[in-house]
Design an enzyme around this catalytic site. Structure first.
Site, short mmCIF file in Angstrom:
data_model
loop_
_atom_site.label_atom_id
_atom_site.label_comp_id
_atom_site.label_asym_id
_atom_site.label_seq_id
_atom_site.Cartn_x
_atom_site.Cartn_y
_atom_site.Cartn_z
N GLY A 11 23.71 -8.45 12.72
CA GLY A 11 23.63 -7.05 13.14
C GLY A 11 22.48 -6.82 14.10
O GLY A 11 21.87 -5.75 14.15
N GLN A 15 20.07 -0.63 15.95
CA GLN A 15 18.80 0.09 16.14
C GLN A 15 17.59 -0.74 15.71
O GLN A 15 16.60 -0.85 16.43
CB GLN A 15 18.81 1.42 15.36
CG GLN A 15 17.58 2.28 15.63
CD GLN A 15 17.30 3.34 14.55
OE1 GLN A 15 17.97 3.40 13.53
NE2 GLN A 15 16.30 4.15 14.81
N ILE A 38 28.73 -8.43 16.20
CA ILE A 38 30.07 -8.36 16.79
C ILE A 38 30.00 -7.81 18.21
O ILE A 38 30.96 -7.88 18.94
CB ILE A 38 31.05 -7.51 15.93
CG1 ILE A 38 30.40 -6.18 15.52
CG2 ILE A 38 31.53 -8.29 14.72
CD1 ILE A 38 31.36 -5.23 14.83
N TYR A 142 28.51 4.05 1.61
CA TYR A 142 27.36 3.28 2.12
C TYR A 142 26.33 3.08 1.01
O TYR A 142 25.88 1.96 0.75
CB TYR A 142 26.77 4.04 3.31
CG TYR A 142 25.46 3.51 3.83
CD1 TYR A 142 25.38 2.28 4.47
CD2 TYR A 142 24.28 4.27 3.70
CE1 TYR A 142 24.18 1.82 4.98
CE2 TYR A 142 23.09 3.82 4.21
CZ TYR A 142 23.03 2.58 4.85
OH TYR A 142 21.84 2.13 5.34
#
Ligand code: NAD
Ligand code: SER
Length: 314
Positions: A11, A15, A38, A142
């Site tokens: 990832g 951010q 990705i 989440y």
């Protein structure tokens, strides 16, 4: 450090990843830190590999080919985006993480960083000074997936001796990258709008206080935790971590000290309900005592630093 570390960041295009990779490369060397995601990071200055975290076989190949010793596992779908596709969010956030824990169980990597979140808390959690060990009934997929990840971290540590370290990050504020898909994103967006349009419409209500942290503090906490002696890490679910807590009206007031013409209005959307299920202030005594965590940035310093840097970028 007893051997040369080779680090994989999943990832990495997000951010936190775009900033964390730079910091890790400044410590360990550019070629020692492998970015994966990705989507391509765009302006990467070092090795990048495409990796869908759900592809366990490819993950294993990358770990073996690059002789990876540590994984910073950032790949995830965040709180607001997660609500649009709960099944996918569960799959990416939980099953993706399980593949990494399995590699550590097989001794193919030595150490894992797992980012958890204030989204693991819920309405049964005390809102003020939220304790390390407390009631948790997260309401977003989440939060549910991240809390499950915390439990798996603890399980793999206790049962297989996996060295996994984790922080419950507050909302992260930084000028270097743009957040997306989160409920705390407003606290970055507000600076961009203040500088470009001198006004901002906030998707949270004026008095919605949430725990936040400035990017340099978050990155430093992450690396300090990862470098702490293993026997000082007594929490293997995830550490509470506190930076600063504020509401949209408080950050707007701080921005107005620098941009007097700035105005804010409020149009709360579905993210308001998510924010209301989280807590306002965090008790992170265990992080402070066990590996000497201390934040450096308060709201005034964050605001000043964000505006100085963004003025040079926007
Ligand atoms: P982000 O959404 O900006 O980045 C996440 C990255 O994961 C993206 O680049 C995305 O392309 C990638 N990704 C998504 N699905 C993937 C998949 N199947 N395979 C590989 N990569 C995939 O998020 P961020 O803000 O950088 O957060 C990083 C981590 O920190 C996440 O685990 C998040 O839960 C946690 N966290 C972030 C915050 C915050 O305020 N930013 C707060 C608490 C916890
Ligand atoms: N900042 C994150 C979000 O809003 C919290 O993990 O989803």
């Amino acid at each position: 450090m007893t051997k040369r570390e080779r680090i994989l960041v999943t990832g990495a295009s997000g951010q936190i990843g775009t900033v964390l990779v730079q910091e890790l490369r400044s410590i360990y060397g550019i070629d020692q830190v492998i970015e994966s995601d990705i989507k391509h990071p765009g302006n990467s200055d070092g090795p990048f590999v495409g990796l869908d975290i759900l592809n366990a076989q490819r993950l294993g190949e990358i770990v073996d080919d690059f002789e990876i010793t540590q994984i910073y596992h950032l790949a995830a779908i965040l709180s607001a985006s997660g609500e649009w596709n709960p099944m996918k969010t569960w799959n990416v956030n939980l099953n993706g993480y399980l593949s990494i824990l399995e590699l550590a169980k097989e001794k193919r990597i030595d150490k894992i960083f797992y980012p958890s979140t204030i989204a693991v808390f819920g309405k049964t959690t005390p809102r003020q000074n939220t304790p390390q060990h407390t009631a948790m009934l997260p309401e977003t997929i989440y939060g549910i997936s991240k809390q499950s990840g915390e439990l798996l971290s603890n399980y793999y540590n206790q049962k297989y001796g996996v060295d996994v370290r984790s922080l419950r990050y507050p909302g992260i504020i930084g000028y270097q990258s743009i957040p997306s898909g989160g409920t705390t994103d407003y606290a970055v967006e507000i600076f961009h709008y203040a500088l470009k349009e001198q006004k901002y419409t906030c998707f949270l209500a004026a008095d919605t206080t949430l725990p936040m942290i400035y990017m340099p503090d978050a990155i430093r906490a992450t690396i300090e935790l990862m470098e702490a002696p293993s026997d000082s890490i007594q929490v293997r679910t995830s550490y509470n971590l506190s930076g600063v807590s504020f509401s949209p009206e408080e950050i707007a007031a701080e921005i107005t000290k620098h941009i007097p013409e700035f105005t804010i209005d409020y149009e709360p959307d579905f993210r308001q309900k998510i924010a209301e299920s989280w807590t306002a202030t965090i008790d992170d005594t265990m992080a402070r005592e066990q590996w000497k965590w201390k934040e450096e940035y308060d709201l005034a310093r964050i605001t000043e630093d964000m505006l100085v840097h963004l003025r040079g970028i926007l």
